[in-house]
Design an enzyme around this catalytic site. Structure first.
Site, short mmCIF file in Angstrom:
data_model
loop_
_atom_site.label_atom_id
_atom_site.label_comp_id
_atom_site.label_asym_id
_atom_site.label_seq_id
_atom_site.Cartn_x
_atom_site.Cartn_y
_atom_site.Cartn_z
N ASN A 124 -16.50 40.49 6.70
CA ASN A 124 -15.28 41.09 7.25
C ASN A 124 -15.23 42.60 7.03
O ASN A 124 -14.19 43.22 7.26
CB ASN A 124 -14.05 40.42 6.63
CG ASN A 124 -13.89 38.98 7.07
OD1 ASN A 124 -14.20 38.63 8.22
ND2 ASN A 124 -13.44 38.12 6.17
N HIS A 176 -15.17 44.41 4.35
CA HIS A 176 -14.51 45.00 3.19
C HIS A 176 -15.21 44.53 1.92
O HIS A 176 -15.97 43.57 1.94
CB HIS A 176 -12.99 44.72 3.17
CG HIS A 176 -12.63 43.27 3.00
ND1 HIS A 176 -11.58 42.68 3.66
CD2 HIS A 176 -13.18 42.28 2.27
CE1 HIS A 176 -11.48 41.41 3.32
NE2 HIS A 176 -12.44 41.15 2.48
N CYS A 205 -10.69 48.15 -0.11
CA CYS A 205 -11.41 49.42 -0.04
C CYS A 205 -12.65 49.23 0.81
O CYS A 205 -13.22 48.13 0.89
CB CYS A 205 -11.75 49.94 -1.43
SG CYS A 205 -13.08 49.05 -2.26
#
Length: 423
Positions: free
Chosen positions: A318, A320, A355
């Protein structure tokens, strides 16, 4: 000549042999013989073996032209030989040689199997040998076994907390796949994929009773339940496969996020219809820690580690950072004296934001000695993982116990929970 030699190894009909003998006799007995006696078999007086002789001379020439000196009788015999039909049967070899070879091979293989000790010396090595997992307890719990590898242990010869967390994540994904709900996202269902939704974890609580060592087999159970109107709770119970002793208990809360806008989303009714049949009505396996996690600042943190950056391998599908990686970053700022003399006994994490691969992070830790709830020489730490700009990624609390006192076993879990268990 070649045909005659082959006849010595592969049987041919007796009529053909008679004709060949007659033809050889005719050629040898002719008035102007070519010296061709064909193949003559003579019995050896001493051994009874067959002696094969062939005498071949060049055809004579008259005025530079080769002369065929065959008699009419000889030609008639050759035509008779050529007229014998070539059937499939008379072209076959002696099958007794093939049968004997096959029999020899099978007897040798049978002997080797009888000599082998096929019974494993460690039956646990056959436990979920391919790591595929299975559905148990009325289809509500997924179970999978893992062997602790040599590269998964640390300096103290036990598995790291990151290793155990990876086992939890793997069983969660395999659970979704095993029930046929795995879409094209990282654990997303087909309806979630249609709505561009993915799962993100908001809270994780972990209680570690003991750490497995190299070669140990751990058995992981996982199940899901509702968490409010738009969330899902996933619990795990990890035990030692051979002894049944508890290794770890964990409980987590997950919500949905739009993978394009990166904003949290309500649970669509279509998705709810997909996953609700697998929800268990059961209290969390880890009692919720309702204590507030304080925000750390540079002035309140005892230890700070700066300049942490994600690697490409730290990203999931995904795009991340994998939530297990956050745990490693949090522990980067823990004092080495704690890591050497204590073991992580529990952890509570609150995920605030994600993040990306270009982020630069800081890890902050504040240490407290012998806090309430930890007996003896226990240590409690407060943690914060943040971006350089100050935006919070994860808040956390960890509890540590001395390694020499970290030996008690826990026997509660889906398989050993007594009469109060709803599993």
């Amino acid at each position: 000549m070649v045909a005659s030699v082959a006849a010595a190894f592969f049987p041919v009909p007796s009529s053909s042999s008679t004709v060949l003998a007659q033809a050889s006799k005719s050629i040898g007995d002719g008035p102007r013989s070519l010296g061709i006696q064909g193949i003559v078999a003579k019995p050896n007086s001493s051994s009874g073996a067959m002696e094969i002789k062939a005498q071949v001379q060049t055809l004579p020439k008259i005025n530079g032209t080769k002369v065929d000196l065959k008699t009419k009788e000889h030609k008639a015999d050759e035509e008779e030989v050529a007229s014998v039909p070539r059937t499939f049967y008379n072209q076959l070899p002696d099958w007794s040689f093939l049968f004997a070879a096959i029999t020899t091979i099978f007897l040798a293989a049978e002997k080797q199997l009888m000599l082998l000790d096929w019974k494993p010396k460690r039956p646990d090595m056959l436990a979920d040998a391919f790591g595929l997992g299975k559905i148990v307890q009325d289809g509500m719990v997924f179970r999978q076994n893992f062997s602790i590898r040599s590269y998964e242990i640390g300096a103290d010869r036990t598995a790291s907390i990151e290793t155990l967390m990876n086992h939890l994540q793997e069983t969660a994904l395999n659970h979704v796949r095993s029930v046929g709900l795995l879409g094209d996202g990282f654990g997303s269902t087909p309806e979630m994929s249609k709505n561009n939704l993915i799962w993100v974890v908001t809270k994780m609580q972990i209680v570690v009773e003991q750490y497995p060592s190299w070669g140990d087999i751990v058995e992981v159970d996982t199940w899901v339940g509702a968490s409010g109107r738009n969330g899902m709770r996933r619990d795990w119970y990890v035990r030692d496969y051979r002894t049944g002793q508890t290794i770890l208990r964990a409980s987590s809360v997950w919500v949905m996020m739009n993978k394009h806008s990166r904003r949290l989303s309500k649970m669509p009714e279509e998705v709810r219809a997909e996953i609700e049949p697998y929800f268990m009505v059961k209290a969390p396996i880890v009692e919720e820690d309702k204590r507030k996690l304080p925000k750390l600042e540079d002035g309140t943190a005892n230890h700070v580690r700066r300049g942490l950056t994600p690697r490409w391998a730290d990203l999931d599908v995904n795009q991340h950072v994998n939530n297990v990686k956050y745990i490693g970053w949090i522990l980067e700022s823990a004092p080495i004296s704690i890591l050497e003399n204590h073991q992580l006994a529990s952890m509570t994490l609150e995920y605030r934001r994600e993040c990306g691969r270009d982020s630069v992070l800081q890890s902050l830790t504040a240490v407290s000695t012998s806090p309430d709830g930890i007996q003896g020489d226990g240590i409690e730490c407060q943690h914060l993982l943040r971006l350089e700009c100050g935006a919070e990624i994860v808040r956390g609390r960890t509890e540590w116990k001395p390694k020499h006192k970290h030996k008690h076993k826990h026997a509660n879990g889906p398989g050993n929970m007594g009469a109060n268990s709803s599993l």
